[in-house]
Design an enzyme around this catalytic site. Structure first.
Site, PDB file in Angstrom:
ATOM      1  N   GLU A 283      47.466  38.001  42.418  1.00 54.91           N
ATOM      2  CA  GLU A 283      48.635  37.236  42.850  1.00 54.91           C
ATOM      3  C   GLU A 283      49.201  37.733  44.172  1.00 54.91           C
ATOM      4  OE1 GLU A 283      48.166  37.027  38.418  1.00 54.91           O
ATOM      5  OE2 GLU A 283      48.289  38.682  39.869  1.00 54.91           O
TER       6      GLU A 283
ATOM      7  N   LYS B 147      31.712  35.262  25.580  1.00 53.76           N
ATOM      8  CA  LYS B 147      32.981  34.674  25.169  1.00 53.76           C
ATOM      9  C   LYS B 147      32.698  33.518  24.215  1.00 53.76           C
ATOM     10  CE  LYS B 147      37.416  33.210  27.107  1.00 53.76           C
ATOM     11  NZ  LYS B 147      38.187  32.951  28.340  1.00 53.76           N
TER      12      LYS B 147
ATOM     13  N   ARG C 200      54.569  38.893  40.317  1.00 53.54           N
ATOM     14  CA  ARG C 200      53.699  39.972  40.785  1.00 53.54           C
ATOM     15  C   ARG C 200      53.568  39.979  42.304  1.00 53.54           C
ATOM     16  NH1 ARG C 200      48.541  40.900  36.974  1.00 53.54           N
ATOM     17  NH2 ARG C 200      49.662  41.787  35.226  1.00 53.54           N
TER      18      ARG C 200
END
Length: 638
Positions: free
Chosen positions: A379, A289, A407
């Site tokens: 979640e 990243k 969610r």
């Protein structure tokens, strides 16, 4: 004066669609990647935006559009943080400087923006499900489209990703899933899958053993039909035993990798090979990243996104030097208050679904690591995990974004409310959030929670109220409690050191008026102060009531308002339909004599991206909108 935009490199300047990319020779792709990476750095260093994720997939993005026939072949990105290169290569280079700006390009893939954006995303872990649906539609249409999903290792931790893989494997659907493995989401990844992938990518013996076994089997396969069958069975057995991708194989996927995600020619060749391999396939690409920008490689969480201009060599901010902003963000007020409460109450525990930085849970995690948990991008699990802790007498504070709690709605109902467990939901990013746009706006939480029994729904006007609401919730064990607060800075007021109990379901009168009263819910009430002062200069005196609670409503205070005012305006940074204003309307509808009512909130449409102030003004809930509505009620010419 219009700002001069960075110029693309000579090859990138010629690419206005993937068809232009395909005109290049394979040995030119690395130069394209270098120019594409530099262009992303140039643009984001001036205009801001998500950063590290897109730099990490430059080679993968280039190889995908070179090998596949997009947009006929369908490329599905997960989350969308990593799709900047994709946007630039698919005809949006000249508009890319408007990324995340009001009226400009979305920061995420968006179907209405481009035919190359096959599926709108913003939250994680949807790509494999969507790709499978597209693959099945392709098969029903008897077409020859290829379908590819790109998903990060952080997003792969969510249950939805595994539900989709399980289904795809069982259906033997022809799709390719590319696992972009950089060991990061926004914060560092957590959980067993992280360790599993680390074992794959750090194994010192796997590749050597696999090559030796395959070489040996190659000799066996030339020894006749019987030996070929034996060799085939042996190959499968050895593959199952040696291949670190056995988890994915057990779900019905052919596993390939790990491969170098920054070797564009290697990626090109393996993608060309995989186009001819039928069935569900997973390519494991290891990336970095922030690749190509040293500061982002070193501090990957910090450089997930940048909101201000920076030096593209050193990474140092180019904003004018200023003193640290003394006004805390609401999330930081929450984080500090939680630690103070936890110091006084050993029952208090906390959790967040992969957002310890965004939700400011790090202070709690650093101070009480055994009582604070990052559960990963999960979640649903976060909500039920909190319920399990509450069932055993712990006081669970679940720090979660409004749009992420959507969610976990079933768990909110089934696992928390029905069992009447006193979980405290600290709902960050409530209301319109700004540049992240419609996938992240916290527009619906008040509306979707109001219908659930055993729920208290509150929102503070300022940081003092937030602290006192948290304190009161920590002492209250008779129902679940939701405290919603927005993204951004609080008021900067002086808060007292001690906490005080707050009367549940009670609002306060802030300003007495003559004919029109505004009932505000939450920090959006700050606009009423300014509007009231401006209206007062014109001879219009309005009442202002900070209601604090959408459930239970302060019906006594509303009765008082109804007795003294001819017109009521409700104001909230949430959905008009089913929200706080609807609750007021439902209550006063039963009165024989009642004032007129105007509900101000987020309308029944998708609100796009921009600054919070721009969006509040667009939908009419900013200062100007309040003044206009008051004047209409006062029968004053606008």
């Amino acid at each position: 004066m219009e700002q001069k935009q960075p110029k693309p490199g000579k090859l990138l300047a010629q690419i206005n669609s993937p068809s232009d990319l395909k005109k290049l020779e394979a040995d030119q792709l690395q130069e394209v990647c270098d120019e594409l990476r530099q262009y992303i750095i140039d643009i984001v260093s001036v205009h801001g935006g998500h950063f590290g994720a897109s730099l990490g997939v430059v080679e993968l993005t280039t190889a995908l559009h070179y090998v596949y026939d997009t947009p006929k072949d369908l490329l599905v990105w997960d989350v969308g943080h990593q799709a900047y290169g994709h946007k630039i290569l698919t005809g949006r280079r000249e508009q890319f400087h408007t990324n995340r700006v009001y009226g400009g390009l979305s920061g995420f893939p968006k179907r209405s923006e481009s035919e190359y954006d096959t599926f709108g995303v913003g939250h994680s872990s949807t790509s494999i499900s969507a790709a499978l649906g597209m693959a099945v539609a392709r098969d029903l249409d008897q077409s020859d489209k290829k379908v590819v999903a790109v998903i990060g290792d952080g997003a792969m931790t969510a249950g939805l990703a595994f539900e989709a893989m399980n289904n795809a494997g069982a259906m033997n659907s022809d799709i390719l899933v590319i696992l972009n493995d950089n060991n990061m989401s926004i914060d560092p990844n957590v959980g067993a899958l992280k360790e599993y992938l680390a074992d794959i990518t750090t194994s010192k013996t796997f590749n050597k053993m696999r090559d030796e076994v395959y070489d040996m089997l190659g000799h066996f396969k030339s020894a006749g039909e019987k030996m070929r069958k034996v060799a085939s069975r042996l190959e499968k057995a050895m593959t199952a035993a040696l291949t670190p991708g056995s988890l994915f194989r057990s779900l019905g996927f052919k596993y390939y990798g790990p491969v170098d995600g920054h070797d564009v020619d290697g990626l090109r060749r393996i993608l060309e090979d995989l186009k001819d391999v039928k069935g569900p396939k997973l390519l494991h690409a290891v990336t970095v990243k922030g690749k190509g920008f040293a500061p982002a490689e070193r501090e990957q969480t910090k450089w997930h996104a940048s909101s201000s201009p920076f030096d593209k060599i050193t990474g140092k901010s180019l904003s004018a030097p200023s003193k640290p902003n003394p006004i805390p963000k609401y999330q930081d007020v929450f984080g500090d208050a939680l630690v103070e409460l936890a110091e006084k109450d050993e029952r208090i525990v906390s959790m967040t679904p992969a957002m310890p930085s965004g939700s400011s849970l790090w202070p709690m995690m650093n101070t009480f690591p055994e009582r604070a948990f990052d559960v990963g991008i999960a979640e649903q699990h976060a909500v039920t995990f909190a319920a399990g802790l509450a069932a055993e007498g712990k006081k669970a504070f679940c720090a979660i974004y409004s749009s992420f709690l959507q969610r976990g709605y079933d768990q909110l109902v089934h696992d928390v409310a029905i069992q009447n467990l006193p979980v405290v939901f600290c709902i960050d990013r409530a209301g319109l959030v700004g540049a992240d746009g419609p996938t992240h706006h916290g527009a619906y939480d008040t509306a979707y929670m109001r219908a659930i029994p055993n729920m208290i729904i509150s929102s503070p006007l300022n940081e003092q109220d937030l602290r006192d609401m948290m304190y009161t919730a920590s002492k209250y064990d008779d129902a679940a409690w939701a405290i919603r607060y927005p993204r951004g800075r609080a008021t900067g007021m002086d808060v007292r050191e001690n906490f005080e109990m707050m009367d549940i379901g009670k609002g306060v009168e802030l300003r007495e008026g003559e004919d029109i009263a505004i009932l505000s819910f939450g920090p959006i009430g700050k606009y009423v102060f300014e509007a009231a002062d401006q209206l007062s200069k014109e001879g219009i005196e309005i009442g202002h009531y900070d209601m604090r609670f959408a459930k239970p409503l302060d019906t006594e205070l509303i009765d008082q308002v109804c007795d003294n005012y001819s017109h009521i305006i409700t104001l909230e940074d949430g959905s008009k339909m089913g929200g706080f204003g609807s609750a007021v309307a439902e209550y006063i509808a039963e009165k024989e004599e009642r004032p007129t009512l105007k509900i101000m909130g987020i309308p029944d449409r998708i609100v796009e991206h921009g600054t919070q102030e721009e969006l509040h003004d667009e939908i009419g809930i900013g200062v100007a909108g309040i003044i206009e509505n008051v004047k209409q009620k006062a029968k004053v010419k606008v």
